[in-house]
Design a protein around this motif. Structure first.
Motif, mmCIF file in Angstrom:
data_model
loop_
_atom_site.group_PDB
_atom_site.id
_atom_site.type_symbol
_atom_site.label_atom_id
_atom_site.label_comp_id
_atom_site.label_asym_id
_atom_site.label_seq_id
_atom_site.Cartn_x
_atom_site.Cartn_y
_atom_site.Cartn_z
ATOM 1 N N LEU A 1 -12.327 -18.258 -21.393
ATOM 2 C CA LEU A 1 -13.552 -18.020 -22.001
ATOM 3 C C LEU A 1 -14.378 -17.318 -20.760
ATOM 4 N N THR B 1 -17.653 -16.986 -19.674
ATOM 5 C CA THR B 1 -19.228 -17.123 -20.050
ATOM 6 C C THR B 1 -19.982 -16.312 -19.101
ATOM 7 N N SER C 1 -19.976 -13.009 -19.160
ATOM 8 C CA SER C 1 -20.130 -11.535 -19.897
ATOM 9 C C SER C 1 -21.427 -11.348 -20.707
ATOM 10 N N THR D 1 -21.334 -10.231 -23.599
ATOM 11 C CA THR D 1 -21.209 -10.624 -24.867
ATOM 12 C C THR D 1 -21.536 -12.071 -25.193
ATOM 13 N N TRP D 2 -21.206 -12.866 -24.042
ATOM 14 C CA TRP D 2 -21.440 -14.332 -24.046
ATOM 15 C C TRP D 2 -22.953 -14.515 -24.098
ATOM 16 N N ARG D 3 -23.734 -13.486 -23.200
ATOM 17 C CA ARG D 3 -25.189 -14.106 -23.168
ATOM 18 C C ARG D 3 -25.804 -13.480 -24.582
ATOM 19 N N ARG E 1 -22.144 -20.474 -29.398
ATOM 20 C CA ARG E 1 -21.359 -20.679 -27.958
ATOM 21 C C ARG E 1 -20.719 -22.088 -28.268
ATOM 22 N N PRO F 1 -13.277 -22.181 -28.458
ATOM 23 C CA PRO F 1 -13.172 -21.008 -27.804
ATOM 24 C C PRO F 1 -12.203 -19.933 -28.350
ATOM 25 N N LEU G 1 -13.997 -17.972 -30.963
ATOM 26 C CA LEU G 1 -14.823 -16.940 -30.594
ATOM 27 C C LEU G 1 -14.148 -15.765 -29.838
ATOM 28 N N LEU H 1 -14.772 -11.529 -24.759
ATOM 29 C CA LEU H 1 -15.078 -12.854 -24.049
ATOM 30 C C LEU H 1 -13.904 -13.522 -23.527
#
Length: 105
Positions: free
Chosen positions: A49, A51, A53, A55-57, A64, A68, A71, A78
């Motif tokens: 994953l 974290t 990126s 996209t993650w933010r 979150r 994983p 997601l 991600l």
């Protein structure tokens, strides 16, 4: 050899340049086969994953906390890139150890 990544990702482009026999599978357009994702998660765990990126933010704290693989299934960007599948192994990322294992200088 298959490289799972994004066609616009600089790291994936660098890897493809060094691996001319490698085929790109764009994860946004084609996804990643469930068996490959499951094997990758078993081998790399949470490192699969990305974290860092954007996209993650953009995900909520609630999102979150989801598993994983769930997601990545919903948001393929991600997944840490590239994920390279050879006949008998999986490699994550494009660092010196991956390059050495694949025989790239």
């Amino acid at each position: 050899m298959i490289l799972y990544g994004l066609k616009n990702c600089d790291t994936c482009r660098k890897a493809l340049k060094k691996l001319p026999d490698c085929q790109l599978s764009d994860v946004r357009a084609e996804g990643v086969p469930e068996t490959v994702l499951t094997d990758a998660f078993a081998q790399f765990g949470d490192r699969l994953l990305n974290t860092r990126s954007t996209t993650w933010r953009g995900l909520s704290a609630e999102d979150r906390d989801r598993p994983p693989l769930e997601l990545i299934g919903e948001h393929p960007a991600l997944m840490k890139r590239p994920l390279i599948k050879t006949e008998d192994a999986l490699y994550l990322g494009w660092d010196k150890s991956t390059q050495a294992a694949l025989g790239v200088a």
